[in-house]
Design a protein around this motif. Sequence first.
Motif, PDB file in Angstrom:
ATOM      1  N   MET A   1     -51.225  10.057 -29.575  1.00 21.07           N
ATOM      2  CA  MET A   1     -52.137   9.567 -28.541  1.00 21.07           C
ATOM      3  C   MET A   1     -51.918  10.304 -27.216  1.00 21.07           C
ATOM      4  SD  MET A   1     -53.797   7.205 -30.123  1.00 21.07           S
ATOM      5  CE  MET A   1     -54.483   5.979 -29.040  1.00 21.07           C
ATOM      6  N   SER A   2     -50.640  10.478 -26.868  1.00 18.39           N
ATOM      7  CA  SER A   2     -50.307  11.056 -25.572  1.00 18.39           C
ATOM      8  C   SER A   2     -50.898  12.452 -25.391  1.00 18.39           C
ATOM      9  CB  SER A   2     -48.787  11.090 -25.422  1.00 18.39           C
ATOM     10  OG  SER A   2     -48.417  11.739 -24.249  1.00 18.39           O
ATOM     11  N   VAL A   3     -50.785  13.285 -26.423  1.00 22.43           N
ATOM     12  CA  VAL A   3     -51.275  14.651 -26.300  1.00 22.43           C
ATOM     13  C   VAL A   3     -52.769  14.734 -26.614  1.00 22.43           C
ATOM     14  CG1 VAL A   3     -51.206  16.859 -27.503  1.00 22.43           C
ATOM     15  CG2 VAL A   3     -49.143  15.922 -26.509  1.00 22.43           C
TER      16      VAL A   3
ATOM     17  N   ASN B   1     -44.713   8.198 -25.230  1.00 12.86           N
ATOM     18  CA  ASN B   1     -45.189   8.927 -24.064  1.00 12.86           C
ATOM     19  C   ASN B   1     -44.843  10.404 -24.063  1.00 12.86           C
ATOM     20  OD1 ASN B   1     -46.234   6.570 -23.101  1.00 12.86           O
ATOM     21  ND2 ASN B   1     -44.476   6.099 -21.812  1.00 12.86           N
TER      22      ASN B   1
ATOM     23  N   LEU C   1     -54.957  12.859 -25.677  1.00 13.79           N
ATOM     24  CA  LEU C   1     -55.667  12.607 -24.422  1.00 13.79           C
ATOM     25  C   LEU C   1     -56.048  13.900 -23.723  1.00 13.79           C
ATOM     26  CD1 LEU C   1     -54.038   9.930 -22.143  1.00 13.79           C
ATOM     27  CD2 LEU C   1     -56.187   9.866 -23.361  1.00 13.79           C
TER      28      LEU C   1
END
Lengths: 280, 315
Positions: free
Chosen positions: A228-230, A211, A232
Amino acid sequence: MASIRKSGGDNLLVRYIILVSWALVCVVPILWFLTIGFRPRTEIIVPEPIYWPTWSLDAWRLLVSDWPIALYLRNSILAVAGSVVIDLVLAIPAAFALARYEFKGREDIGFYILSTRMMAPAIVAVPIFFLFKNIGLLDSVWALMLIYAAINLSLVTWIIRSYMLDIPKELEDAARTDGAGDLTILWEIMIPACLPGIITAAVIAAIFAINEFLFTLLIASTSKAYTMSVALANFTGGSDGVIYNAIALVSFIAFAPILILVILIQKHLSRGLTMGAVKG
Amino acid sequence: MAHSTQTLEKGAAKAAPAAAVYSVRRPRSATAKKMFPYLLVGPAVLYLLAITLYPGLFAMYQSLFVVKFVNWSWAGLGNYTRIIQDREFWAALGNTAIIGGLSLSLQTIIAMTVAFFCYRDPFVRGWRIVFLMPMLFMPSAVAFIWKLAFNDGRVISDLLMSVGLASNNVDWLSSVWLARLTLIVADVWQWTPFLFIIFVGALQGQDEEIEEAARLDGASWSSIFWNISLPMMRPIIVVAVTLRGIDITTMFTNVYIMTQGTPGGATETMSYFIYRQGFRMFNFGYASAASVLMLLITIVIAQTIVKRAFKSGKS
């Protein structure tokens, strides 16, 4: 047969109104967002919200064709798994020392490790950015791995330490009379005995690492090292505006494995989250 | 190091089987024994020093310069005198306290209420999984959920209008308090589960017999809560709220995605202020000065509250 035990509020109706209401608050936004991932883009940002979706696989197509999801997944998995391994290698011996040995400065060292958790990421963000820039590690998964490991090291150490404190000393003394050395005791007794603690620590560290946002944003300056978190947040801006259906879809792809991991360690979660300050 | 001594010992044992019974473990020298715990804890401490001490010192050094891309010009304490006169800096500090404080209070109250109503429920395991779900979403995804719900998709306005609580579309970024409210809602939604999980664990761990005895004496559930459960949970509450409070002071992701500090800086937190000064305006020296000030504040908090919280949590 377990009877319905009384808890707060002898009034069952009041109890269930409260519990169901909060359950709805938790779940409804998640379900609603899930439908966003299966809608056409034209339906999401409109003057009058449309509650009943027209199903569409637009977002899937976008992810597969235009978006290097495999790369972002690979970055996430590599950086997170690597950071957890680094954490365990450093934290297990440290936790062992803090739990089992008397030495000068033990309290202070333990508190120093704990206190690194209290540092706001923004404080170290600027210098960390320059540090990685100077050693040429900007925009790389390795840099993320090192950062995630540092962020979670205190947490992992303290969780494992608290589980080690619970292991009866007799077990160790028996091994010692049998001639086992310190490292044998760590390897053959402590680690197997506090395996639930080690797994809990690893899962919680992995969740925080997956996260992590601010450092990843700064260090992954091009999409080469995006997680994945960034990634997005990368669905926004530009002429297309925010591409919500793709964001929704990606967030569920990341959510599913975390949910499974957490269900597996549910029993240990509260203790893990308080770094072992709470038993149970 | 220590490992090689181990192998040596084993080798020695093999070489002299006759004496093995008594001398399998050669007693190590006193200094080696003394150093052993430091060897165990050393690598972790060195790693953390590298990643905290270096940035701390670097930030202090850089804060004494005006940095323009690669040119550093000496500014002495100039950045600091500028920053303590900078209204945006104080506003960011205030916003962090206001948004964080309100959010933390709400989370604590909701988590405690829900935990209290559910810890002896036969379906407590099921409730736990449902209630903790929001926490498992990526924070960036959560920020987008609420950005869509409040601003871009107008869903919340629409719902409020349909129940008659709003007469027309609400522009959530137009007013100071509405914008702050959106951040608070997102934070409460995502992080109440953190406190809930800890509180419910603590309640389940408490002695059922004391409760039962009080109930037989005719104590009402509310008096059991206030007089028995709450006092017993105090240390745990302190630890959990402290940890959550520290995380809230670093609030960044929601601000970055949802409000970007609008309107007029009313939602700019400390983290976002440092980010904006450093990575948007490239005032790296200035951002470092802000970091150093924030570091001092954090150290004071960590030294006092956290040390105490973790002591009381252990006893």
